[in-house]
Structures are given as C-alpha cells and as structure tokens.
Write an enzyme that holds these catalytic residues in place. Structure first.
Site, PDB file in Angstrom:
ATOM      1  N   CYS A 283     -19.779  -2.749 -16.898  1.00  0.00           N
ATOM      2  CA  CYS A 283     -19.838  -2.464 -15.526  1.00  0.00           C
ATOM      3  C   CYS A 283     -20.688  -3.354 -14.875  1.00  0.00           C
ATOM      4  CB  CYS A 283     -19.846  -0.964 -15.321  1.00  0.00           C
ATOM      5  SG  CYS A 283     -19.838  -0.648 -13.475  1.00  0.00           S
TER       6      CYS A 283
ATOM      7  N   GLU B 267       0.777  -1.276   0.027  1.00  0.00           N
ATOM      8  CA  GLU B 267       0.078   0.055   0.043  1.00  0.00           C
ATOM      9  C   GLU B 267       1.018   1.086  -0.131  1.00  0.00           C
ATOM     10  OE1 GLU B 267      -3.053   0.230  -0.454  1.00  0.00           O
ATOM     11  OE2 GLU B 267      -3.379  -1.762  -0.623  1.00  0.00           O
TER      12      GLU B 267
HETATM   13  N1  ADE Z   1      -3.634   0.488  -5.072  1.00  0.00           N
HETATM   14  C1  ADE Z   1      -3.618   0.616  -3.846  1.00  0.00           C
HETATM   15  N2  ADE Z   1      -3.840  -0.703  -3.151  1.00  0.00           N
HETATM   16  C2  ADE Z   1      -3.980  -1.395  -4.321  1.00  0.00           C
HETATM   17  C3  ADE Z   1      -4.021  -2.763  -4.444  1.00  0.00           C
HETATM   18  N3  ADE Z   1      -4.131  -3.803  -3.360  1.00  0.00           N
HETATM   19  N4  ADE Z   1      -4.310  -3.175  -5.675  1.00  0.00           N
HETATM   20  C4  ADE Z   1      -4.059  -2.536  -6.810  1.00  0.00           C
HETATM   21  N5  ADE Z   1      -3.832  -1.329  -6.802  1.00  0.00           N
HETATM   22  C5  ADE Z   1      -4.025  -0.478  -5.528  1.00  0.00           C
END
Ligand code: ADE
Length: 369
Positions: A209, A40
């Site tokens: 979607c 993250e």
């Molecule tokens: N951006 C932030 N967290 C993410 C995740 N778990 N998967 C893909 N993009 C992200």
C-alpha cells in the site's frame, strides 16, 4: 490530524495512481461530463466489469446528452435492462432532459449545482466535478470510506449521519492542495482504486500500500476493524408467481410494471402474490393445462426473490382476462422481447425456455422423441 499527513497522503495517492491505479477504464481519459456522469450512475451499486458493455452500448446509441434527452423512455430502459436499480435509468433520462431544458445542454460545473439534478447525490456530484472540472471536493463511496477510516483510524459508527458528516469533513481536508487541474482527477480515481484493489474489506494488501506508513489502523495492527458500521442492511425474502402465457406463434404476454416498486417501468410477465391467485385468475379451461416450473432464486442486495413461473398455452385468438389486460399489456414475439427492457431474471427465464424449445424441435427433426 497533522498538517504533514494531509499533504503526504494526497501526494502518495496521486503518485501511486499514475503507475499502479486503473488508467484505461472506458470512462477515463475524458473530461466530458456526459461520459463521466453516465459511468458514475452505472457504477452505483454495480461492478466495474458489469458496467463495461452497458456503458459502450449506451454511448453508441446515445452519444450526446441531447440525444439521450430526446429518447423514448422505453428505449432507455431497454438499454438498462439487466443492470438493476431501474430508478437510476428513469432519473438518468430526466436528468438529461433537465440538462437540455434548464442548462442549455451543458452540465453545470460545480458539485453544488450538479446535485440539484435528478439522480445525482453528493458523492456522484463530487466525482463529476473533480474528474471534469478539477473541483476540490471529496467523494465518499464505500471504497473511499474504507480507505479513509483506516488511514485515520476513524472508529465512530458510520450508521449515524453525524459521523458520516465528520468523515466527509476529514475527506475534504485530505484533498490535494496543489496543481488541482491534474491532481484532483488523479487523486479522486486514486482513492477509489486503492479501496478497490489494495485496501479491500478482507485481507487488505498493506505490504504494497502506498500509504502504509501513514495508516493509523495498520499501526494499530487491525485495519479490518474499519469502517465501523453497526446497522446491518436488513434483507427480506419475497415469493412471486409469474404467469407465462404463450400463444402458438411463440408470443408471450408481457405487461408494464407500475412506475414505482420492484422492476418499476419494465415489461414483465404478470406477477401474482402466489400460485393460488395466479390460477384463480386464469379461465378454467386454461387452468387445467398449466405447467409449473421449478422455483428459482434471484439474489438482490436487499432481497432474495423466489420466483415460480407457470406456463400456460393460450389459443391463437384467446384474450387475456381483463384484470391483467391493462393498456400496457400485449402479446410480444421473441424477436421483440429480446430488445425490450425486461428484468434480468425474466429475460433469463424466457431465453432458457426458448433455447430448450429450439433443441427439442431439432431433436424431433433428427428423428428423436
Ligand atoms: N466507481 C465509481 N466511480 C468509479 C470510477 N471512476 N472508476 C472505477 N470505479 C468507480
């Protein structure tokens, strides 16, 4: 908001994520908060494809939060080199140390407590808590804001903090209510995936979607109108002159940047505001032998940097003039700078030039000029 929309939205996202979302990213299929936290932080302001290699290499080097906490700051920065936004790497290291010293080596298990750690804001805390501990808490990154403002036709200006809070309240009310252990991680990934792959800022693919029948912006016929945000990011332009001093053994003079500001804490060629101050700094005999390379542009989200490098050869025993001979500056051989934490454009510059020197030497060895 109707109560039927609430349950239907979460359900549709969860079902869609299972079959159409991203399910094999390197940081998925784990509930280990160390791995999820690392991903993250890397994914803030950085694209998924860029993060792949960095993430894997980082985990190979620091498989646990304890090993990261015990690392040298330079080693952490070196592995971050090229990802940008280096305050993330410094906070990452501090956060690992806090987890070890203040939480017995275990990440706290709620979004509220996670937010007390360095570098973890509300959305990152929510991502970790929902992925790892199935907490019913909403993330609100750029992708998710786009999805939610469209589904709800939320037309208030997100430049205002008050409106962001309103959207966060809506995001929390849309969360799954059943089977949280499975549905929370799936839902959190699902809204992100929808924003990244279907509900894109331009030309959203509304026809495929999973929440098209619930989407109020689509019903109005104008999904691209959302999100509304008036305050545009102000971009600035910066011109910097770089001193590339090189010794006959191929070593270059690198010094550590101040902890705050651009490229904070990384090793870099000495930086000057302009070419005049760079030349004024050099001793007279060196000044006359300076070769100026073409200026090149390095684009960041908030700034265009125009970088001009000036190459100058120092003799084997010549010392760097004192105002730049800081304690953190030294002559560094290529084998060493290749594994140090350098800003991406500086690394590119050094590598290109080194490549040219090698091919010139090869040409000479084969009888060319
Ligand atoms: N951006 C932030 N967290 C993410 C995740 N778990 N998967 C893909 N993009 C992200």
């Amino acid at each position: 908001m109707t109560s039927s929309l609430v349950g239907r939205f979460a359900h549709a996202v969860v079902v869609w994520q299972k079959s159409h979302g991203r399910n094999s990213l390197p940081w998925q299929n784990t509930r280990d908060p160390y791995r999820v936290w690392l991903s993250e932080i890397m994914l803030q302001q950085t694209q998924v494809t860029t993060v792949f290699n960095y993430y894997t290499k980082f985990l190979e080097r620091f498989p646990t939060v304890a090993e990261l906490a015990a690392a040298q700051p330079d080693d952490v920065l070196a592995l971050w080199s090229g990802l940008g936004y280096y305050s993330r790497a410094r906070n990452l290291h501090r956060c690992a140390q806090d987890v070890v010293t203040q939480h017995g080596g275990q990440f706290p298990q709620s979004a509220q407590l996670l937010q007390t750690l360095p570098g973890i804001g509300p959305s990152t805390a929510a991502a970790i808590a929902s992925f790892c501990f199935s907490e019913r808490v909403a993330i609100l990154d750029g992708n998710v804001k786009r999805v939610l403002t469209r589904v709800m036709a939320f037309s208030e200006d997100l430049a205002s903090g008050k409106n962001e809070k309103k959207l966060l309240a809506i995001a929390n009310s849309l969360l799954p209510e059943k089977d949280l252990t499975n549905s929370m991680p799936r839902y959190t990934q699902g809204v992100m995936d929808l924003g990244a792959t279907i509900c894109t800022s331009r030309k959203p693919q509304c026809l495929i979607c999973p929440v098209q029948v619930l989407c109020q912006a689509l019903a109005q016929g104008n999904p691209e109108k959302y999100p509304v945000k008036t305050k545009k990011l102000k971009r600035s332009v910066e011109h910097l002159s770089l001193l590339w001093a090189q010794k006959p053994d191929g070593s270059v003079w690198l010094e550590r940047r101040p902890a705050s500001g651009i490229w904070g804490g990384l090793y870099c060629l000495p930086v000057f505001a302009n070419e005049e101050s760079l030349l004024a700094f050099l001793p007279g005999r060196t000044r006359s032998r300076v070769q100026h390379l073409a200026t090149f542009k390095h684009v960041l989200t908030h700034m265009d940097m125009h970088l001009s490098a000036s190459i100058t050869k120092f003799s084997a025993h010549q010392v760097m003039p004192s105002s730049h001979a800081s304690l953190s500056g030294r002559w560094v051989l290529p084998d060493e700078w290749k594994v140090m934490g350098l800003p991406a454009p500086i690394r590119k510059l050094l590598e290109n030039q080194q490549g040219q020197q090698v091919s010139n030497a090869q040409r000479r060895a084969h009888g060319g000029v």
